[in-house]
Design a protein around this motif. Sequence first.
Motif, PDB file in Angstrom:
ATOM      1  N   PHE A 252       0.873  -1.182   0.000  1.00 37.18           N
ATOM      2  CA  PHE A 252       0.000   0.000   0.000  1.00 37.18           C
ATOM      3  C   PHE A 252       0.914   1.238   0.000  1.00 37.18           C
ATOM      4  O   PHE A 252       1.469   1.613   1.043  1.00 37.18           O
ATOM      5  CB  PHE A 252      -0.872   0.030   1.251  1.00 37.18           C
ATOM      6  N   ALA A 253       1.114   1.838  -1.154  1.00 38.40           N
ATOM      7  CA  ALA A 253       1.982   3.036  -1.221  1.00 38.40           C
ATOM      8  C   ALA A 253       1.240   4.221  -0.651  1.00 38.40           C
ATOM      9  O   ALA A 253       0.086   4.493  -1.042  1.00 38.40           O
ATOM     10  CB  ALA A 253       2.386   3.296  -2.660  1.00 38.40           C
ATOM     11  N   ALA A 254       1.847   4.928   0.313  1.00 38.32           N
ATOM     12  CA  ALA A 254       1.227   6.085   0.958  1.00 38.32           C
ATOM     13  C   ALA A 254       2.332   6.999   1.507  1.00 38.32           C
ATOM     14  O   ALA A 254       3.469   6.568   1.701  1.00 38.32           O
ATOM     15  CB  ALA A 254       0.305   5.615   2.069  1.00 38.32           C
ATOM     16  N   PRO A 255       2.000   8.246   1.733  1.00 31.67           N
ATOM     17  CA  PRO A 255       3.024   9.158   2.275  1.00 31.67           C
ATOM     18  C   PRO A 255       3.547   8.691   3.645  1.00 31.67           C
ATOM     19  O   PRO A 255       2.802   8.049   4.383  1.00 31.67           O
ATOM     20  CB  PRO A 255       2.286  10.491   2.385  1.00 31.67           C
ATOM     21  N   THR A 256       4.764   9.007   3.937  1.00 29.99           N
ATOM     22  CA  THR A 256       5.351   8.662   5.238  1.00 29.99           C
ATOM     23  C   THR A 256       4.580   9.343   6.365  1.00 29.99           C
ATOM     24  O   THR A 256       4.185  10.502   6.248  1.00 29.99           O
ATOM     25  CB  THR A 256       6.816   9.087   5.304  1.00 29.99           C
ATOM     26  N   GLY A 257       4.306   8.560   7.381  1.00 34.40           N
ATOM     27  CA  GLY A 257       3.566   9.090   8.527  1.00 34.40           C
ATOM     28  C   GLY A 257       2.073   8.786   8.451  1.00 34.40           C
ATOM     29  O   GLY A 257       1.316   9.120   9.382  1.00 34.40           O
ATOM     30  N   THR A 258       1.589   8.191   7.335  1.00 34.19           N
ATOM     31  CA  THR A 258       0.150   7.845   7.245  1.00 34.19           C
ATOM     32  C   THR A 258      -0.154   6.800   8.300  1.00 34.19           C
ATOM     33  O   THR A 258       0.586   5.820   8.444  1.00 34.19           O
ATOM     34  CB  THR A 258      -0.201   7.316   5.846  1.00 34.19           C
ATOM     35  N   PRO A 259      -1.237   6.966   9.090  1.00 35.73           N
ATOM     36  CA  PRO A 259      -1.561   6.004  10.165  1.00 35.73           C
ATOM     37  C   PRO A 259      -1.758   4.581   9.646  1.00 35.73           C
ATOM     38  O   PRO A 259      -2.349   4.352   8.585  1.00 35.73           O
ATOM     39  CB  PRO A 259      -2.838   6.556  10.783  1.00 35.73           C
ATOM     40  N   VAL A 260      -1.251   3.637  10.416  1.00 29.28           N
ATOM     41  CA  VAL A 260      -1.462   2.200  10.144  1.00 29.28           C
ATOM     42  C   VAL A 260      -2.341   1.656  11.258  1.00 29.28           C
ATOM     43  O   VAL A 260      -2.052   1.864  12.434  1.00 29.28           O
ATOM     44  CB  VAL A 260      -0.112   1.454  10.094  1.00 29.28           C
ATOM     45  N   LYS A 261      -3.437   0.851  10.856  1.00 31.24           N
ATOM     46  CA  LYS A 261      -4.458   0.413  11.810  1.00 31.24           C
ATOM     47  C   LYS A 261      -4.513  -1.100  11.895  1.00 31.24           C
ATOM     48  O   LYS A 261      -4.157  -1.807  10.942  1.00 31.24           O
ATOM     49  CB  LYS A 261      -5.821   0.955  11.404  1.00 31.24           C
ATOM     50  N   ALA A 262      -4.975  -1.556  13.031  1.00 34.99           N
ATOM     51  CA  ALA A 262      -5.175  -3.002  13.217  1.00 34.99           C
ATOM     52  C   ALA A 262      -6.382  -3.425  12.389  1.00 34.99           C
ATOM     53  O   ALA A 262      -7.461  -2.806  12.435  1.00 34.99           O
ATOM     54  CB  ALA A 262      -5.402  -3.308  14.681  1.00 34.99           C
ATOM     55  N   GLU A 290      -1.975 -14.471  11.610  1.00 34.04           N
ATOM     56  CA  GLU A 290      -0.994 -13.416  11.876  1.00 34.04           C
ATOM     57  C   GLU A 290      -0.994 -12.399  10.729  1.00 34.04           C
ATOM     58  O   GLU A 290      -1.029 -12.774   9.553  1.00 34.04           O
ATOM     59  CB  GLU A 290       0.402 -13.993  11.988  1.00 34.04           C
ATOM     60  N   VAL A 291      -0.957 -11.115  11.112  1.00 35.31           N
ATOM     61  CA  VAL A 291      -0.897 -10.020  10.129  1.00 35.31           C
ATOM     62  C   VAL A 291       0.402  -9.235  10.414  1.00 35.31           C
ATOM     63  O   VAL A 291       0.572  -8.734  11.540  1.00 35.31           O
ATOM     64  CB  VAL A 291      -2.126  -9.107  10.219  1.00 35.31           C
ATOM     65  N   TRP A 292       1.288  -9.147   9.364  1.00 33.01           N
ATOM     66  CA  TRP A 292       2.546  -8.441   9.509  1.00 33.01           C
ATOM     67  C   TRP A 292       2.464  -7.047   8.887  1.00 33.01           C
ATOM     68  O   TRP A 292       2.019  -6.880   7.748  1.00 33.01           O
ATOM     69  CB  TRP A 292       3.672  -9.215   8.819  1.00 33.01           C
ATOM     70  N   TYR A 293       2.870  -6.053   9.655  1.00 35.42           N
ATOM     71  CA  TYR A 293       2.956  -4.660   9.186  1.00 35.42           C
ATOM     72  C   TYR A 293       4.454  -4.324   9.066  1.00 35.42           C
ATOM     73  O   TYR A 293       5.163  -4.267  10.083  1.00 35.42           O
ATOM     74  CB  TYR A 293       2.291  -3.717  10.172  1.00 35.42           C
ATOM     75  N   CYS A 294       4.981  -4.057   7.880  1.00 34.50           N
ATOM     76  CA  CYS A 294       6.423  -3.876   7.674  1.00 34.50           C
ATOM     77  C   CYS A 294       6.750  -2.502   7.068  1.00 34.50           C
ATOM     78  O   CYS A 294       5.853  -1.853   6.519  1.00 34.50           O
ATOM     79  CB  CYS A 294       6.966  -4.959   6.751  1.00 34.50           C
ATOM     80  N   HIS A 295       8.085  -2.131   7.174  1.00 31.28           N
ATOM     81  CA  HIS A 295       8.629  -0.856   6.659  1.00 31.28           C
ATOM     82  C   HIS A 295       8.027   0.361   7.372  1.00 31.28           C
ATOM     83  O   HIS A 295       7.906   1.445   6.793  1.00 31.28           O
ATOM     84  CB  HIS A 295       8.422  -0.720   5.137  1.00 31.28           C
ATOM     85  N   LEU A 296       7.665   0.175   8.638  1.00 31.87           N
ATOM     86  CA  LEU A 296       7.056   1.282   9.395  1.00 31.87           C
ATOM     87  C   LEU A 296       8.133   2.350   9.732  1.00 31.87           C
ATOM     88  O   LEU A 296       9.298   2.061   9.950  1.00 31.87           O
ATOM     89  CB  LEU A 296       6.447   0.756  10.694  1.00 31.87           C
ATOM     90  N   SER A 297       7.619   3.561   9.777  1.00 36.39           N
ATOM     91  CA  SER A 297       8.501   4.668  10.206  1.00 36.39           C
ATOM     92  C   SER A 297       8.519   4.787  11.734  1.00 36.39           C
ATOM     93  O   SER A 297       9.488   5.261  12.332  1.00 36.39           O
ATOM     94  CB  SER A 297       8.069   5.989   9.582  1.00 36.39           C
ATOM     95  N   SER A 298       7.399   4.339  12.372  1.00 34.82           N
ATOM     96  CA  SER A 298       7.312   4.367  13.844  1.00 34.82           C
ATOM     97  C   SER A 298       6.273   3.354  14.273  1.00 34.82           C
ATOM     98  O   SER A 298       5.418   2.918  13.461  1.00 34.82           O
ATOM     99  CB  SER A 298       6.938   5.764  14.347  1.00 34.82           C
ATOM    100  N   MET A 299       6.336   2.990  15.564  1.00 36.02           N
ATOM    101  CA  MET A 299       5.386   2.026  16.140  1.00 36.02           C
ATOM    102  C   MET A 299       4.693   2.653  17.323  1.00 36.02           C
ATOM    103  O   MET A 299       5.362   3.080  18.257  1.00 36.02           O
ATOM    104  CB  MET A 299       6.120   0.757  16.549  1.00 36.02           C
ATOM    105  N   SER A 300       3.366   2.709  17.275  1.00 36.79           N
ATOM    106  CA  SER A 300       2.596   3.353  18.357  1.00 36.79           C
ATOM    107  C   SER A 300       2.311   2.376  19.482  1.00 36.79           C
ATOM    108  O   SER A 300       2.283   2.750  20.653  1.00 36.79           O
ATOM    109  CB  SER A 300       1.278   3.908  17.830  1.00 36.79           C
ATOM    110  N   VAL A 301       2.082   1.120  19.199  1.00 40.14           N
ATOM    111  CA  VAL A 301       1.768   0.097  20.198  1.00 40.14           C
ATOM    112  C   VAL A 301       2.695  -1.074  19.909  1.00 40.14           C
ATOM    113  O   VAL A 301       2.760  -1.573  18.786  1.00 40.14           O
ATOM    114  CB  VAL A 301       0.300  -0.342  20.127  1.00 40.14           C
ATOM    115  N   THR A 302       3.373  -1.536  20.948  1.00 38.53           N
ATOM    116  CA  THR A 302       4.316  -2.632  20.752  1.00 38.53           C
ATOM    117  C   THR A 302       3.930  -3.916  21.467  1.00 38.53           C
ATOM    118  O   THR A 302       4.547  -4.970  21.257  1.00 38.53           O
ATOM    119  CB  THR A 302       5.701  -2.205  21.238  1.00 38.53           C
ATOM    120  N   SER A 303       2.878  -3.858  22.258  1.00 35.77           N
ATOM    121  CA  SER A 303       2.409  -5.061  22.969  1.00 35.77           C
ATOM    122  C   SER A 303       0.971  -4.847  23.420  1.00 35.77           C
ATOM    123  O   SER A 303       0.417  -3.747  23.365  1.00 35.77           O
ATOM    124  CB  SER A 303       3.291  -5.359  24.184  1.00 35.77           C
TER     125      SER A 303
END
Length: 350
Positions: A252-262, A290-303
């Motif tokens: 999914f190509a999108a600008p950097t910083g676009t929110p990623v959702k569960a 399992e759903v993998w979210y990759c190439h993230l610029s940041s992680m808001s929730v880690t557990s």
Amino acid sequence: MASNLPAPEGTEIQEPPTAGAWGEWNPTEDSVRSVRGKHRVARQRGGLARSSTVLGVGVIAAVGAGGIATAQDRPQVAISMPDLPDMPDLPTMTQVLDGDFSADHGSAADARHAGAQAGKTGIIPQQAGRGADAGEVLLSRILQQAESQQDAAGAKALADTAQAAQAAAAQEAKAKLDAAQKAADDAKAAAEAKAAAEAKAAEEAAAAKAEQERVAKSAGNYSLPTSAYTLTSHYGVAGSMWSSGYHTGLDFAAPTGTPVKAVAAGKITSAGWSGAYGYRIVLELEDGTEVWYCHLSSMSVTSGSVGAGDTIGRVGATGNVTGPHLHLEVREGGSTVDPLAWLTSKGLNV
């Protein structure tokens, strides 16, 4: 005038004396009286017998003429001849002339008067009156029989007409009954067809409603991983850019910083750096997927647990990339599946 006919047999003819011998011959009753005994001439009755026959024929003619003259203007009708009424005994011509009959037939003067009238007309007065009465009786019988036959013919025609009308009414009633039965059958068939169509329509509507509810439920329980995106690389595309030799996810190509959702409710089992994947978050769903979210610029929730639609990170360009995008992988039982087909099966319009 002198007659040349011979004298009847058994009769003696006395010659008159000549004038010279006897003087003038003057016949007397004694001189012309027939010889008595076996030479007596019997009275001839042939003329009277013939007269009686003539009278009988005259009576019959009078009776027939009375009936014919009255009935000649009537319409021709097949008749049968009735019996004539009994006629009383009438005096013979000899009795009329001689006056030799009983008091029942009147006096001698009346008999002689009747004989005179019979000599003039050839018909005895009593017979003429009774002939006219018999003609009237015959005519009445004929007219009665004609009227009876006409009434019978009219009754038969009326009965035939009534029978024909009854048959026509029965046929018309049968036709109406058949038409009503056909109309009832057609109405029943139409009602059954309409009910079947309505039942099918209701079934289809129920199925559509169930599908809508399923989709709505799926849409409510699942969410797209990001927004304002463009799909660039699909699952299974071959290339040297991937270590496995083909693309294992959906980009999914999108600008950097676009929110990623569960995409669904679950718990985060891994969050951190993962080599060529850059920063990666692994979300395990309730069914073990399992759903993998990759190439993230940041992680808001880690557990911990998250719900569908919760923001867990941001789009970035970490790891082996050519530009900012979200690489999404879906794994069931440890093997990758096409993320596009999986998201679509959850009711999401990708």
